[in-house]
Scaffold this active site. Structure first.
Site, mmCIF file in Angstrom:
data_model
loop_
_atom_site.group_PDB
_atom_site.id
_atom_site.type_symbol
_atom_site.label_atom_id
_atom_site.label_comp_id
_atom_site.label_asym_id
_atom_site.label_seq_id
_atom_site.Cartn_x
_atom_site.Cartn_y
_atom_site.Cartn_z
ATOM 1 N N ARG A 122 44.658 63.777 41.831
ATOM 2 C CA ARG A 122 43.689 63.722 42.940
ATOM 3 C C ARG A 122 42.338 63.152 42.488
ATOM 4 N NH1 ARG A 122 45.972 68.711 44.146
ATOM 5 N NH2 ARG A 122 47.506 68.494 45.805
ATOM 6 N N LYS A 156 35.463 49.428 44.881
ATOM 7 C CA LYS A 156 36.672 49.057 45.625
ATOM 8 C C LYS A 156 37.814 48.896 44.631
ATOM 9 C CE LYS A 156 35.328 45.645 48.639
ATOM 10 N NZ LYS A 156 35.775 44.658 49.632
ATOM 11 N N GLU A 183 30.940 33.210 42.176
ATOM 12 C CA GLU A 183 30.339 34.414 42.782
ATOM 13 C C GLU A 183 28.860 34.494 42.422
ATOM 14 O OE1 GLU A 183 32.129 36.181 44.818
ATOM 15 O OE2 GLU A 183 34.227 35.772 44.258
ATOM 16 N N LYS A 190 24.475 42.891 43.996
ATOM 17 C CA LYS A 190 25.690 43.610 44.388
ATOM 18 C C LYS A 190 25.405 45.107 44.415
ATOM 19 C CE LYS A 190 30.284 44.036 44.956
ATOM 20 N NZ LYS A 190 31.616 43.574 44.866
ATOM 21 N N GLU A 218 30.793 49.091 53.621
ATOM 22 C CA GLU A 218 30.953 47.760 54.199
ATOM 23 C C GLU A 218 30.867 47.727 55.713
ATOM 24 O OE1 GLU A 218 33.799 44.136 53.098
ATOM 25 O OE2 GLU A 218 34.288 46.049 52.186
ATOM 26 N N ARG A 225 26.895 44.311 53.491
ATOM 27 C CA ARG A 225 27.853 43.915 52.469
ATOM 28 C C ARG A 225 28.634 42.667 52.897
ATOM 29 N NH1 ARG A 225 31.138 48.329 48.840
ATOM 30 N NH2 ARG A 225 32.070 46.867 47.386
ATOM 31 N N ASN A 254 30.151 38.005 51.631
ATOM 32 C CA ASN A 254 31.330 37.266 52.016
ATOM 33 C C ASN A 254 31.054 35.782 52.215
ATOM 34 O OD1 ASN A 254 33.848 38.144 52.065
ATOM 35 N ND2 ASN A 254 33.900 38.697 54.219
ATOM 36 N N HIS A 299 33.572 33.102 51.728
ATOM 37 C CA HIS A 299 34.874 33.760 51.660
ATOM 38 C C HIS A 299 35.678 33.658 52.945
ATOM 39 C CE1 HIS A 299 33.335 35.295 47.932
ATOM 40 N NE2 HIS A 299 34.447 35.974 47.678
ATOM 41 N N HIS A 341 38.960 32.368 51.775
ATOM 42 C CA HIS A 341 40.216 33.125 51.855
ATOM 43 C C HIS A 341 41.300 32.354 52.586
ATOM 44 C CE1 HIS A 341 38.130 37.207 51.051
ATOM 45 N NE2 HIS A 341 38.745 36.770 49.964
ATOM 46 N N HIS A 385 40.596 32.060 42.954
ATOM 47 C CA HIS A 385 39.742 32.612 44.000
ATOM 48 C C HIS A 385 38.372 31.926 44.042
ATOM 49 C CE1 HIS A 385 37.799 35.615 46.530
ATOM 50 N NE2 HIS A 385 36.856 35.750 45.609
HETATM 51 N N1 LIG Z 1 37.321 45.193 43.670
HETATM 52 C C1 LIG Z 1 36.623 44.200 44.091
HETATM 53 O O1 LIG Z 1 35.598 44.346 44.750
HETATM 54 C C2 LIG Z 1 37.059 42.824 43.751
HETATM 55 C C3 LIG Z 1 36.215 41.750 43.947
HETATM 56 C C4 LIG Z 1 36.637 40.468 43.574
HETATM 57 C C5 LIG Z 1 37.902 40.283 43.012
HETATM 58 N N2 LIG Z 1 38.715 41.351 42.836
HETATM 59 C C6 LIG Z 1 40.023 41.229 42.222
HETATM 60 O O2 LIG Z 1 39.872 40.749 40.897
HETATM 61 C C7 LIG Z 1 41.077 40.109 40.499
HETATM 62 C C8 LIG Z 1 40.737 38.850 39.734
HETATM 63 O O3 LIG Z 1 39.997 39.196 38.584
HETATM 64 P P1 LIG Z 1 39.746 38.177 37.401
HETATM 65 O O4 LIG Z 1 39.338 36.865 37.956
HETATM 66 O O5 LIG Z 1 38.891 38.856 36.459
HETATM 67 O O6 LIG Z 1 41.208 37.913 36.844
HETATM 68 P P2 LIG Z 1 42.060 38.638 35.708
HETATM 69 O O7 LIG Z 1 41.768 40.043 35.600
HETATM 70 O O8 LIG Z 1 43.470 38.250 35.992
HETATM 71 O O9 LIG Z 1 41.562 37.903 34.393
HETATM 72 C C9 LIG Z 1 41.753 36.526 34.234
HETATM 73 C C10 LIG Z 1 42.446 36.181 32.920
HETATM 74 O O10 LIG Z 1 41.514 36.227 31.847
HETATM 75 C C11 LIG Z 1 42.007 37.041 30.791
HETATM 76 N N3 LIG Z 1 40.828 37.651 30.203
HETATM 77 C C12 LIG Z 1 40.052 38.600 30.745
HETATM 78 N N4 LIG Z 1 38.997 38.811 29.968
HETATM 79 C C13 LIG Z 1 39.110 37.988 28.903
HETATM 80 C C14 LIG Z 1 38.296 37.749 27.767
HETATM 81 N N5 LIG Z 1 37.140 38.360 27.604
HETATM 82 N N6 LIG Z 1 38.716 36.856 26.864
HETATM 83 C C15 LIG Z 1 39.882 36.182 27.055
HETATM 84 N N7 LIG Z 1 40.661 36.354 28.129
HETATM 85 C C16 LIG Z 1 40.275 37.267 29.031
HETATM 86 C C17 LIG Z 1 42.934 37.986 31.459
HETATM 87 O O11 LIG Z 1 43.910 38.486 30.572
HETATM 88 C C18 LIG Z 1 43.558 37.131 32.536
HETATM 89 O O12 LIG Z 1 44.612 36.367 31.996
HETATM 90 C C19 LIG Z 1 41.853 39.863 41.757
HETATM 91 O O13 LIG Z 1 42.965 40.704 41.790
HETATM 92 C C20 LIG Z 1 40.887 40.189 42.875
HETATM 93 O O14 LIG Z 1 41.556 40.704 44.008
HETATM 94 C C21 LIG Z 1 38.309 42.607 43.193
HETATM 95 ZN ZN LIG Z 2 35.018 36.747 45.794
#
Ligand SMILES: NC(=O)c1ccc[n+]([C@@H]2O[C@H](COP(=O)([O-])OP(=O)(O)OC[C@H]3O[C@@H](n4cnc5c(N)ncnc54)[C@H](O)[C@@H]3O)[C@@H](O)[C@H]2O)c1
Ligand SMILES: [Zn+2]
Length: 1606
Positions: A138, A160, A202, A264, A274, A278, A282, A285, A289, A301
């Site tokens: 939980r 999130k 971003e 942020k 949101e 917030r 977007n 986006h 999207h 993305h």
């Molecule tokens: N929660 C939120 O508010 C929010 C906001 C935006 C995006 N997201 C989510 O984030 C995700 C995308 O995140 P991302 O772009 O970080 O992708 P990711 O986590 O897949 O990382 C990208 C790649 O880089 C590698 N990597 C990470 N750090 C590294 C480092 N320091 N050195 C070498 N390699 C490294 C990872 O292994 C991966 O292969 C999506 O699933 C998206 O939906 C969430």
């Molecule tokens: Zn984004």
């Protein structure tokens, strides 16, 4: 092990939701451990990360943790545990499965509520681990340690968390705030560049909506920020951990990231769940999207968001909230960090491959947003950089979004607009580039403050500004949101910049600056002792030697650093420009003159400038410079003989300087006033302008009947009432060539009531043939589409005026040739054309007028609508395209050589049409130059004289600067190869990257043809002797050869039309492959979809042509074993080239799949002599020249030969092979790895063939194959020879060589047929049997089971196809869900109802509105379970129609089609015709209202014209498709078939086979397509979509016809 120095790191903290829980710094591992032990004391800590990050950062964290407790080891308290869990990287891990695995791991390790989870990684880890923490027990505390830039500034902040499901991303999750967020910027050092750039989107987004200062930091910091992250080696250990060790780049990086993090955090704190604020985050986006929905996973993305930001900013600009300067800044910053800004970005296109982001599809995706209201969507509107219109997203109407997203624009006529045209417009048009650049130099060198208004924002002025800044020439500041530039002049005080000055490809800037640099007095106070000026690669090839010579002669110290007379240059200060007498050659560029003139007042002595050279070029520009200098207070005396004297002085800056409009741009709004009978005033150009085009209003519009008034600085035009413009019998536009297109569109609508001729002739514009495109040809071509008669004149164009009411908007739109002026001038014409005109590729206007469409709509009152013609929209344009070579290789000129009579003209013309090039017969052209016929010339002057003249001619034609260098197909005379110098010239052309195609045809045919043609008495000698002499010469001089295969037609000299059609088809395929980029050889390696090629073993392929169709069934390629060929009367072991070429041509004729060209030598298991290396490589190089898709080469040959072969491969792919004939490279040894590496180096495909000593060799091979998988980039073919090796042939999944029972013998022992391989794979469990169905009712008589089951059987596939008759599709639900369900055909009445079960509906099915094919796709290739599959609804009905009609069409683009009937099938027919590129489509149905409503439904996609009666004699279709039942009582009127002699009729009912329509059409000589052909064809497509294998067409057809008794 890396320990941190004892000194504590310097960190910054940011508060979120009331506590300082975000910590930023560099190298924080020890800090993180210490901190969490205090903020989140727990009995167990679990670090969860991915396999990429674990090796990089996990050890340090573990070490620090252990070190902490080693220190306190004698403590009685039990130390906490540290557990680690590593998962695979990537979005796939954000799943229920991985979440479950982590939870199981935590439970198995008895983790309780007293556990703290650390998420170490990117957004994937953060989202997933956060969600685990939110629900485990939980909810347990968790900590974010983001390792990607995206995670640092976005996903780790805000709480999130989420995982993905097959239904979509982030659908299940929770808000769960982390205890701490540790942002260690040192992690970015290992991040792949593309991920860094992705995160920058971003960062830029946040600055753009929030704070202009942050944005400026990003604009100015590009180099340092990129360097701080991307230069991997530059940093010392722990650099940046303390303030004292931080580099400038690191400081800046921290600052910009901090800025994003703060925003942020602020937004989250004020709007945690949101609701409004917030939503601002977007920005980019809403559209981002929508793009992502289609482009994921190929495009990331952040990349999608970058494109989205630009589109959303363009919406704001269109609605008047944001100015163009701001959009330009956003664009520039995104590009500077390496982000794409458009779906047309080259890299995005590459990434997308076959995918296309259709506007309809994007709008569809945007529909789903909960926040929409009716037909409005929420989009964040910027109002300036750093500001938004509202504190939330704004509701925007769908049609505005569609307009901005669409690649094409529909311009609606003002006459039909409810508001009508704006009757009285006053506006300014974009500034002139030449004036902007001059004003910048003058104001910077001057004294006092000058406000420059109306400056053009372009790359050129931007580079100029940056350069002047670097030189410290002046202070610059922007006012009015970037509309005004405030220059505080430095009075000529300049310094040597610390870094070099870069001007990209900006020609004006580079020339002007060259002299400016000589004004720098000393290098004092600079890190350099000379100023370096450089540009991009193209700039470095543009000579400036005349300018350099003049300046050097005056004492300036200028050194060309690479090539004499070119950039880059270094200018060493010697106290300034000396002055006095300067001589300058001015026949190349007036910019040299202006450069010296503008700087002359600052020389140490007054300057006397003499212009030398034959001809002074562009005098008006020199006058312009002088006039501008005078308005800045300089005095210039004009002396005789092109001499100017300039007194010493300093410019006095005027308070305000208005940069005049670009005069060509101003012509468009003025022309709109002229054509629509309204009034327009352009406020920034008038009578005092020195630009030639400024006279357009007075010299063109006034004589056409407009009222024109001009002040010194403004121009007003009032047009006559619509339709009353008058023609101009002859107008010379030499002084305003760029405006001729504006005049041409007006000329199209003139009238002449006196009854005199209504023709306008424009001359003096020959230079327009070599602009962005051949503008004259393009205008003629595009005007013709409206029904306007126009033709080319030697130096111009002639246009017949016509009544506006008779203009017809082209259904396929106006092709713009990527030329802004074509787009803008046709926009002018479109304002009076009924129904609306499509202007394709609307973004081409951005070159000079980025806000053209906004201005057209909002200032000029012209209504616009967006439309997307789809990915193929440009395919059918052929004339007028002649872009320079740089803009695309497929536009490069192609030279055709070959014997007289080989078909150079016929095939050359065809090639030109197919490639959109212009055909020129060089002999005819030469006769033009000789002013007599070649025949007469030779008779008069003799052969030697002729050959010399010809040689001169060919040299000039092939020179890089020749007007024929691009955009042409040039057919050379047959004798061109007779002289060594010509041969030399042709070879050089090839070496320089040109394409020369040798056309050959069986010599017997040529001879017969020549004997017949008495108009060509040129040969004094026997033709066969001539051919024998020249044959090898032609071959030496070409880099491609096309063999026209004409089936021996007895003694007929004439080649039947049908034969030529086949040759054309073969030639088209050849050109598609060698010239354009339509590659058919990028078969990819996927374990679940194995591919094969069948190896032919005929000595003469003619023996097998009848069986070829069967032999190649299901194969992905076919191998020609050249070593096995044997010519009928062959001497020696090697067949002659001509024979092999013809063999290939025959093979091409009978099969369309890629060809593998293989010459295997005796010692490698083949038949080619073993000791003939150079002969073998010669043959292989011919494989490339003949355009074989694959060429196989043994890596055992010498590396020199192989390297040479690889260097010339063009679009062919090299299969680098190793055959272990001597049994020396077992699969488990290291030698085979060496062979692998060698093959990888040379080949596009690696092929390793071992020799199976025992069955176990196969197992060793599989271990080898699996081991390669993780690192393998290139496809691998790996097998064992011999029957012992059969297993490996079954398991090999890429281009496995196969045999076929119909072949005389196998190419290698142990070879299996495709059917055998399938059967074996099935038995091994690799190819599970699937069941396919037909859903519908009534269906008992369907032939589909026969069709598909025959196909399955022929290819050895274990599947089965059955009927499932049902009245409601719901009865089929269990079948659809069954794991063994393989796919289905769907027929009436379920074609619409079945859609609800689909995960995806293809664009075709969506537009047609029916699904007839259900395809099952497994979500992940590795996952063979049926749970992760997707159902795709497709439509093959239209493919059936399209592909049966297509072969009859040829290249003629002027098709008109008629569809009869308005039911479901007619929808498919309409779409098929549209996809065929038919520009005009009529629809007839007995109940007219049904047809009208169908037309309405299609309106958004393409236009269809209603035909009320079939008797309408004006309608003369070239294609008729009927979809109504065969028992109709329609009388097909004869007039229907009278338009062309060889139209195409297609009737979809198939019983009876010859319907009344087909009979009627046939009696008129038309081609016919029977319904049964269409039905079978659509079935083939279904089969291929299901199985990934080509259907065995011959056998299937005969079985089906037998079944239904036809
Ligand atoms: N929660 C939120 O508010 C929010 C906001 C935006 C995006 N997201 C989510 O984030 C995700 C995308 O995140 P991302 O772009 O970080 O992708 P990711 O986590 O897949 O990382 C990208 C790649 O880089 C590698 N990597 C990470 N750090 C590294 C480092 N320091 N050195 C070498 N390699 C490294 C990872 O292994 C991966 O292969 C999506 O699933 C998206 O939906 C969430
Ligand atoms: Zn984004």
């Amino acid at each position: 092990m890396s320990t941190n120095p004892p000194k504590a790191p310097d960190v910054v903290k940011v508060s979120i939701l009331g506590s300082d829980s975000i910590v930023l710094g560099f190298h924080l591992s020890d800090y993180i451990i210490t901190d969490i032990l205090t903020v989140a004391p727990s009995s167990t800590y679990v670090i969860i990360t991915d396999t990429n990050i674990a090796p990089l950062y996990l050890p340090a964290l573990i070490d620090h943790f252990n070190a902490r407790f080693a220190e306190n080891s004698d403590n009685n308290v039990k130390p906490p545990r540290l557990l680690t869990y590593v998962i695979p990287p990537g979005e796939v891990s954000k799943s229920r499965e991985t979440k479950g695995q982590i939870e199981d791991y935590l439970l198995a390790n008895t983790c309780t509520r007293d556990t703290c989870i650390l998420a170490l990684g990117g957004g994937v880890i953060g989202d997933l681990v956060g969600f685990v923490a939110a629900t485990f027990m939980r909810g347990v505390p968790f900590v974010q340690i983001p390792s990607t830039l995206l995670a640092m500034v976005d996903s780790s902040i805000g709480g999130k968390t989420a995982i993905d499901t097959p239904h979509g991303k982030n659908l299940i999750g929770a808000f769960w705030q982390p205890k701490r967020i540790f942002i260690d910027l040192a992690f970015l050092q290992t991040l792949p560049e593309r991920e860094f750039v992705n995160g920058m989107a971003e960062v830029i987004k946040t600055a753009a909506i929030w704070n202009v200062n942050d944005f400026v930091l990003l604009e100015n910091g590009v180099d340092s920020i990129r360097e701080a992250v991307l230069t991997k080696s530059a940093t010392k250990p722990h650099q940046g951990r303390t303030l004292a060790t931080r580099t400038v780049g690191q400081l800046l990086l921290l600052e910009v990231i901090l800025a994003s993090v703060r925003v942020k955090a602020h937004v989250v704190t004020h709007d945690e769940r949101e609701t409004g604020l917030r939503g601002l985050l977007n920005f980019g986006h809403s559209i981002g999207h929508a793009i992502e929905g289609i482009a994921t996973p190929q495009v990331l993305h952040g990349e999608c968001v970058a494109i989205g930001m630009i589109k959303e900013a363009e919406i704001a600009r269109n609605l008047g909230y944001l100015n163009g300067v701001a959009v330009g800044r956003l664009l520039k910053v995104l590009q500077a960090y390496g982000l794409p800004v458009s779906l047309d970005d080259k890299r995005v296109k590459q990434l997308l491959g076959d995918k296309y982001c259709h506007v309809d599809a994007m709008m569809e995706i945007m529909k789903i947003d909960k926040k929409n209201r009716g037909d409005k969507k929420r989009v964040v509107m910027l109002s300036a950089i750093g500001k938004t219109l509202e504190e939330r997203a704004t509701f925007i109407a769908d049609d505005v979004i569609r307009k901005i997203l669409s690649p094409e624009m529909v311009v609606l006529p003002v006459t039909e607009s409810p508001k009508g045209p704006t009757r009285n417009v006053t506006m300014s048009t974009p500034g002139s580039k030449s004036i902007s650049n001059r004003a910048l130099v003058l104001a910077a060198l001057g004294t006092g403050t000058c406000r420059l208004k109306g400056l053009l924002h372009s790359d050129d002025t931007q580079y100029m500004l940056e350069a002047l800044q670097k030189l410290g020439a002046a202070q610059f500041a922007w006012e009015d949101n970037g509309e005004t530039l405030v220059v505080t002049g430095g009075g000529g005080n300049l310094r040597v910049p610390d870094t070099e000055i870069y001007v990209g490809n900006a020609g004006t800037a580079s020339r002007f600056l060259t002299t400016v640099l000589t004004l720098v007095p000393t290098a004092e106070g600079s890190k350099r002792n000379a100023t370096v000026l450089t540009g991009n690669a193209r700039m470095q090839q543009r000579p400036i030697d005349d300018l350099l010579t003049a300046l050097k002669a005056n004492g300036a110290q200028i050194k060309s650093l690479n090539n004499e007379g070119f950039l880059p240059i270094a200018v060493t200060p010697i106290g300034g420009l000396k002055g006095g007498e300067i001589n300058l050659s001015a026949s190349i560029s007036s910019q040299y003159v202006s450069s010296i003139l503008m700087c002359a007042p600052y020389a140490q002595e007054s300057v006397t400038l003499h212009l030398t050279g034959d001809e002074i070029i562009s005098l008006p520009y020199i006058d312009l410079t002088i006039a501008m200098m005078e308005s800045f207070g300089a005095t210039i005396e004009r002396l005789p003989q092109n001499t100017y004297r300039i007194a010493r002085s300093t410019y006095k800056n005027p308070d305000v300087y208005f940069v005049e409009s670009d005069a060509s741009s101003a012509t468009y709004p003025l022309a709109i006033a002229a054509i629509t009978g309204t009034t327009c005033t352009i406020s920034n150009i008038g009578a005092s302008s020195l630009q030639g085009d400024a006279a357009f209003a007075v010299n063109v519009l006034r004589p056409m009947g407009c009222t024109v008034t001009q002040t010194a600085t403004s121009t007003t035009v009032t047009g006559p009432p619509i339709g009353q413009l008058r023609p101009l019998p002859l107008v010379d536009m030499e002084k305003m060539t760029d405006a001729f297109m504006t005049a041409a569109v007006l000329a199209a609508v003139t009238s002449n009531p006196d009854g005199n001729e209504n023709i306008t002739r424009i001359t003096g514009i020959a230079n327009q043939r070599v602009k962005e495109c051949n503008r004259i040809a393009a205008m003629v071509h595009e005007l013709a589409k409206f029904g306007v008669t126009a033709s080319e004149l030697p130096k111009g164009i002639q246009i017949h005026g016509m009544a506006i009411q008779s203009l017809k908007a082209p259904a396929q739109g106006v092709h713009t040739y990527d030329d802004h002026r074509i787009a803008m001038s046709f926009s002018v014409l479109s304002t009076v054309v009924t129904n609306g005109t499509i202007i394709k590729d609307k973004k081409c206007v951005e070159k000079t007028w980025p806000t053209w469409w906004d201005d057209l709509e909002h200032r000029l009152g012209v209504q616009l609508r967006g439309i997307d013609l789809g990915p193929l929209h440009g395919d059918h344009e052929v004339i007028g395209d002649s872009k320079p070579a740089a803009s695309g290789d497929s536009n490069a000129t192609i030279v055709v050589i070959g014997m007289r009579g080989a078909g150079k003209t016929t095939m050359g013309q065809f090639a030109a049409r197919a490639l959109g090039l212009r055909f020129i017969d060089l002999d005819a052209h030469l006769e033009g130059e000789l002013k007599t016929t070649i025949f007469d010339f030779i008779n008069t002057w003799g052969w030697d004289r002729f050959r010399a003249r010809e040689s001169e001619f060919i040299t000039s034609v092939l020179a890089p600067s020749s007007p024929f260098a691009t955009g042409h197909v040039l057919a050379c005379g047959g004798g061109i190869v007779e002289t060594p110098s010509n041969r030399q010239r042709l070879k050089q052309y090839v070496q320089a990257g040109g394409k020369i195609i040798h056309l050959v045809r069986d010599f017997d045919h040529v001879e017969r043809y020549l004997n017949k043609d008495k108009t060509r008495p040129m040969y004094g000698e026997d033709m066969r002797l001539v051919w024998n002499r020249r044959e090898s010469w032609y071959r030496q001089c070409c880099n491609f050869e096309f063999v026209a295969y004409v089936e021996s037609s007895g003694l007929d000299e004439e080649i039947a039309i049908d034969q030529w059609k086949l040759v054309e088809r073969d030639l088209k395929r050849f050109l598609d492959f060698v010239v354009t980029e339509k590659k058919i050889n990028d078969i990819s390696q996927t374990a679940s979809k194995p591919t094969t090629f069948v190896a032919l073993t005929y000595p003469d392929i003619r023996a097998g042509v009848k069986e070829l169709e069967a032999i190649t069934e299901g194969a992905d390629a076919v191998e020609l074993r050249v070593d096995l060929l044997k010519a009928p009367e062959q001497e020696g072991p090697i067949p002659p080239l001509a024979y092999i070429g013809e063999q290939l041509a025959i093979l091409r004729r009978y099969t369309s799949i890629p060809i593998v060209f293989t010459v295997r030598s005796k010692d490698q298991g083949g038949a080619f002599p073993a000791n003939a290396e150079s002969e073998l490589f010669d043959l292989l190089s011919w494989g490339e020249k003949w355009g074989c898709e694959y060429v196989d080469v043994e890596i055992a040959w010498s590396s020199k030969m192989i390297t040479e072969l690889v260097a010339h491969k063009g679009n062919s792919k090299i299969i680098a092979s190793w055959h272990d004939v001597r049994v020396e490279t077992p699969w488990n040894g290291s030698l085979i790895v060496d062979k692998y590496k060698l093959a990888e180096r040379y080949g596009d495909i690696i092929k390793l063939i071992g020799s199976a000593q025992s069955f176990e060799s196969n197992l060793a091979l599989e271990i080898f194959r699996t081991a390669r998988k993780t690192s393998q980039i290139k496809p691998l073919i790996a097998m064992n020879m011999g029957s012992q090796g059969q297993l490996s042939r079954v398991l090999n999944d890429f281009l496995t060589p196969t045999t076929h029972p119909a072949l005389p013998n196998k190419a290698a022992p142990g070879q299996l047929s495709l059917a055998e391989i399938h059967m074996a794979r099935h038995l091994l469990g690799l190819l599970p049997a699937k069941t396919f169905y037909l859903f519908g009712t009534p269906i008992q008589h369907s032939f589909s089971p026969t069709l598909h089951n025959t196909g399955f059987k022929m290819l050895g596939l274990p599947h089965h196809y059955s009927l499932f008759q049902c009245s409601a599709i719901e009865y089929a639900e269990d079948i659809i869900r069954d794991p063994d369900f393989g796919g289905a055909s769907v027929t009436i009445p379920h074609k619409v109802a079945v859609m609800k079960y689909m995960d995806e509906i293809t664009v075709a099915a969506r537009i047609i509105g029916a699904v007839n094919t259900v395809i099952v796709e497994n979500a992940s290739e590795a996952d063979r379970s049926s749970t992760k599959r997707r159902l795709i609804g497709d439509n093959t009905d239209y493919l059936g129609i399209m592909n049966t009609i297509k072969p009859h069409i040829g290249t003629d683009v002027h098709q008109e089609a008629l569809v009869v009937g308005a039911g479901g099938t007619s929808r498919a027919a309409l779409y098929a015709l549209h996809m065929l590129g038919v520009p005009t489509i009529y629809l007839y149905n007995r109940t007219t209202s049904k047809a009208s409503s169908l037309i309405k439904e299609f309106e958004a996609h393409f236009s269809i014209t209603l035909l009320e009666t079939l008797e309408d004699a004006k309608v003369k279709p070239t294609i008729v498709v009927s979809t109504i039942p065969a028992d109709n009582d329609i009388k097909w009127p004869e007039s229907l078939f009278s338009g062309v002699s060889s139209g195409i009729a297609c009737d979809l009912p198939y019983l009876p086979r010859r319907t009344s329509l087909l009979k009627a059409a046939e009696s008129k000589g038309w081609k016919t397509v029977e319904g049964i052909q269409v039905l079978i064809e659509q079935g083939f497509w279904q089969f291929e979509k299901w199985t990934g294998k080509r259907a065995p067409k011959g056998k299937i057809s005969s079985e089906v016809l037998a079944k239904i008794g036809l």
